[in-house]
Design a protein around this motif. Sequence first.
Motif, short mmCIF file in Angstrom:
data_model
loop_
_atom_site.label_atom_id
_atom_site.label_comp_id
_atom_site.label_asym_id
_atom_site.label_seq_id
_atom_site.Cartn_x
_atom_site.Cartn_y
_atom_site.Cartn_z
N LEU B 101 -53.19 -12.02 -42.27
CA LEU B 101 -54.19 -10.95 -42.21
C LEU B 101 -53.79 -9.88 -41.27
O LEU B 101 -53.02 -9.91 -40.63
CB LEU B 101 -55.37 -11.69 -41.53
N PHE B 102 -54.44 -8.75 -41.07
CA PHE B 102 -54.37 -7.71 -40.05
C PHE B 102 -54.92 -8.19 -38.86
O PHE B 102 -56.05 -8.03 -38.49
CB PHE B 102 -54.79 -6.28 -40.63
N ARG B 103 -54.25 -8.72 -37.78
CA ARG B 103 -54.66 -9.44 -36.77
C ARG B 103 -55.70 -8.71 -35.92
O ARG B 103 -56.16 -9.23 -35.25
CB ARG B 103 -53.62 -10.34 -35.85
N GLY B 104 -55.36 -7.39 -35.76
CA GLY B 104 -56.00 -6.54 -34.81
C GLY B 104 -57.43 -6.10 -35.32
O GLY B 104 -58.14 -5.42 -34.51
N MET B 105 -57.72 -6.47 -36.83
CA MET B 105 -59.01 -5.87 -37.14
C MET B 105 -59.94 -7.01 -37.64
O MET B 105 -59.74 -8.02 -37.50
CB MET B 105 -58.45 -5.28 -38.26
N ASP B 109 -63.17 -5.26 -41.48
CA ASP B 109 -62.33 -4.09 -41.72
C ASP B 109 -60.96 -4.59 -42.53
O ASP B 109 -60.37 -3.95 -43.39
CB ASP B 109 -61.33 -3.58 -40.48
N ASN B 110 -60.66 -5.88 -42.42
CA ASN B 110 -59.77 -6.36 -43.33
C ASN B 110 -59.93 -6.41 -44.55
O ASN B 110 -59.11 -5.95 -45.74
CB ASN B 110 -59.40 -8.00 -42.88
N MET B 112 -62.13 -4.59 -46.03
CA MET B 112 -62.33 -2.93 -46.56
C MET B 112 -60.98 -2.61 -46.82
O MET B 112 -60.97 -1.63 -47.44
CB MET B 112 -63.02 -2.18 -45.52
N ALA B 113 -59.86 -2.83 -46.06
CA ALA B 113 -58.47 -2.42 -46.13
C ALA B 113 -58.31 -2.75 -47.64
O ALA B 113 -57.36 -2.05 -48.10
CB ALA B 113 -57.72 -3.14 -45.20
N GLY B 114 -58.65 -3.66 -48.20
CA GLY B 114 -58.39 -4.32 -49.64
C GLY B 114 -59.14 -3.17 -50.43
O GLY B 114 -58.57 -3.06 -51.62
N THR B 116 -58.43 0.14 -50.20
CA THR B 116 -57.77 1.32 -50.03
C THR B 116 -57.56 2.07 -51.44
O THR B 116 -57.51 3.16 -51.43
CB THR B 116 -56.62 1.13 -49.32
N ARG B 141 -68.54 -0.19 -48.79
CA ARG B 141 -69.13 -1.06 -48.04
C ARG B 141 -70.02 -1.99 -48.67
O ARG B 141 -70.02 -3.42 -48.47
CB ARG B 141 -69.91 -0.57 -46.80
N ARG B 158 -67.92 -9.42 -38.08
CA ARG B 158 -67.49 -8.49 -36.70
C ARG B 158 -66.47 -8.93 -35.81
O ARG B 158 -66.15 -8.47 -34.85
CB ARG B 158 -68.82 -7.98 -36.20
N ARG B 176 -60.16 -10.32 -49.09
CA ARG B 176 -59.32 -9.20 -48.89
C ARG B 176 -58.69 -8.80 -50.26
O ARG B 176 -58.61 -7.84 -50.91
CB ARG B 176 -58.23 -9.09 -48.03
#
Lengths: 309, 266, 373
Positions: B101-105, B109-110, B112-114, B116, B141, B158, B176
């Motif tokens: 995973l994108f650890r900072g998000m 958001d993770n 949502m990144a899917g 893209t 969303r 969140r 994701r």
Amino acid sequence: MIAFGQFLEVLVSGLLAGVLYSLVALGFVLIFKASGVFNFAQGAMVLLAGLALVRSLDFMVAKGLPFWAAIIIALLFAALIMAITAWLVERFVLGPLINQDGLTLFMSTIGVTFMIEGGAQMLFGSDVYPLRLFPSDAWFLFESSFPGGILVSKIDVWGGMIAAVLVVGLALFFQKTKTGRALRAVADDHAAAQSVGISLNWIWFIVWLVAGLVALVAATVWGTKLGVQFSITFLALKALPVLIIGGFTSVPGAIVGGLIIGAGEKIAEAYLGPFIGGGIEYWFAYVLALVVLMARPQGLFGERIIERI
Amino acid sequence: MRAPDGPPVTAGDVLLSIDNVSLSFGGVKAVSGVSFDIRKGEIRAIIGPNGAGKTSMLNIINGFYHPQEGVITYKGEARAKMRPHDAADGGIARTFQNVALFRGMTALDNIMAGRTLKMRRNMFWQMLRVGPALAEEVEHRHRVEEIIDFLKIQEIRRTPVSRLPYGLQKRVELGRALAMEPELLLLDEPMAGMNIEEKEDMSRFILDVNDHYGTTIALIEHDMGVVMDLSDRVVVLDHGIKIADGTPNEVKSNQAVIDAYLGVAH
Amino acid sequence: MFYRETGQFKSSYAADMAIFPIRQDRIALWVVLAAAFVAVPLLDFFQVWPFGGEYILRAILIPFLILSLAAIGLNILTGYCGQLSLGSGAFMAIGAYSTYKFCTGVHIPLELFTISIPPLPVLPSILLGALMSAFVGILFGIPSLRIKGLYLAVATLAAQFFFDWVFIRVKWFTNYTSSGSVAAPDLVFFGFTVTTPIHRYLLCLVFVSIFALLAKNLVRGNIGRQWMATRDMDIAAELMGIRPLYAKLSAFALSSFVMGVAGALWAFVYLGAWEPLAFNIDRSFQILFMVIIGGLGSILGSFLGAAFILVLPILLDQVPHALGVPVSVETVSLLVFVVTGALICWLLIVEPRGFARLWSTGKEKLRLWPYPY
């Protein structure tokens, strides 16, 4: 033959100047190998070691001690300072940051750099202090073959010899001593090394101490050549491109990289400089490293990285 | 949804076929001469002991590794060397053995990144975030919230994913991948390190995804019970070689498979 | 007690995705903006300044705004996209010198034809100058597609040293002034000449507000998620269809654009006359520290970091004086080194996301106060 004589002179002086970069790069490699920390502070450590050395030396000479005794005491004093620094860095910065990613560790060493630079100059002063440990005049070689001969500065030769001794010494240290073998074990695998009873904190202290002593050696040569001053830290930055070319983990790589950078920038300055304006030594090393990276992302001596997921 | 290459594939047809594929790193053979196919709409399991080359196989399928030999045909078209994002364009999504995973998000958001690849507004509109750009964000969303509801992770949307427990991280990762609306979903050990309840939840999600969206699924799994229950067909690898291929029952009684798992006296 | 969101319900995703979904935060933002746009000019008009004269505007507020902008630029690249850059100064310099060239007219005689641009007004010059910076940013970003982390940091160092040299040695950029120092032309915006400190301040404030808003929109939109995905796990991002080429180069381009604007403002509005030294590696480190201290991956953090780095030397200078301990200027500058370095290490240990994260943790606590959960 004038042109060739000139070329040789430029090449030799470049190679010898490169040895000085290698001396700093060696410190980087030691720390990176043993702890995976890319130590931006190596240049600041050269400054600290140099200041501690030259200021205590001046002090004791002023007190009337014989020069040889003063040198020995000053070297011991500077070594002690480096040991204290190594302990402080391990105890208060790297110890708490254990298991963080490389970029965080790198940024923390930028913080350490600023602390050392500020602290060293507050303790020991921030002027230019001349250091006279080695002769700084020059030889003229092959005067029979080339008109005027080839000018070789003695301090550069001293630097080369010291670097050679240092590399042999480090090799022996890593191969023959118990601590050295423990260092190599840690470099290979932190967790495995810990599980056979090697204390990481102790090892990191040792490796920063060794890097500090390497910085001290570099400071003796650089200080004699340029005087001990703040701008040494900028020259030390050139160790970064040296590492890019030589690889982060290879001691021979650091030496070869230093030689390539040193010779490359002197030759570029001499032959390219007149066409595009002088002073290209200022950036040549970095751009050369960039070009190397574009061609070989892992550096000249690095192994190809297989990415996994 | 857009089918970027080839004619549409209907259920039961071959979606992806692997033909005599070999991959090696330096001198080490990871996969040698493996062939199998994945049919539209099925759940296909890839099993085998550790080091059998299962993950390498997934990496080959989604273009992360490039095999030295062999042909991969996806939706009727033989694939040349391609970049991983080309596979994503073609509708192949993926989860990872060690959660990637994108650890900072946040979880939201993770996921949502899917989305893209589905978002079309350019940077200029995103910068202003008015009109069509905002409408697009809201629309996606909505889709993401559907996935969040489906996976029952509303209350953690969140939360930064690095703070989530492992089981939930795996679920977010599945979310994701689902956000990409894939045609082929690759799951690399989706149930590793889970307890029984979490495994049951995850199995249910996998079956639902397969049922609901008709997504074709290829999964690697060590828990034989799960594999036998979930999958339609199973391919077995050992030391980079295919040793069996068939329905769970066929594979279970295959002598080569039993030997590979239990070891055989030489 | 007063800071909580109870009773504030969102009926649409659009409202839920606002910059500040909580009402108290929105009020706070308006208060800050009102203070910046209204209160400060009023204070200036009536000459009520804590330190008297224009000191606060000149020495604190204007540099604070411009460096915040530069920090936002670097934060896009390093904080959001995860590409460490030690070359911020170079991109600021490119912005400054290109703006200067566009302002004073560009004349490049080539073999076949001559490129000749008449002197442009200041505003288009700044934007064109920033575009040049963005272009160079993309060029130096290309290596990032093949190399990562520390290797890339060395590549950005190459940009820093190369452009230091270019602006010292290539006299064309300085219009052949003998000293190498350059003076900015008059700041004329739409027929209005900006001269007084308060006007300069408002000019910077407008630029910074606009860019901060645009940057905030970007980082919470699709492209921002692509940057963060690339930062956190580049391989997984690529397997999901995020093109590293697009994500990284757009971060480089936007980041250098913003830093180019900041450089132009620094040169034209703050310094007025400058030499290449204004943008050397010390500047790059200053901005990097702002970003680390303020918070990697936070627009708010860029402001906090800039404020801190600017105020620290003033504090270290004033506090000992106030306590009656005389400290020399040199000691103060060295002390700044030590304290900044120590603070960086301390923050990396306790809170790698900087002041901004401390701030949001504080807000979270406040929301629950007086209860622990």
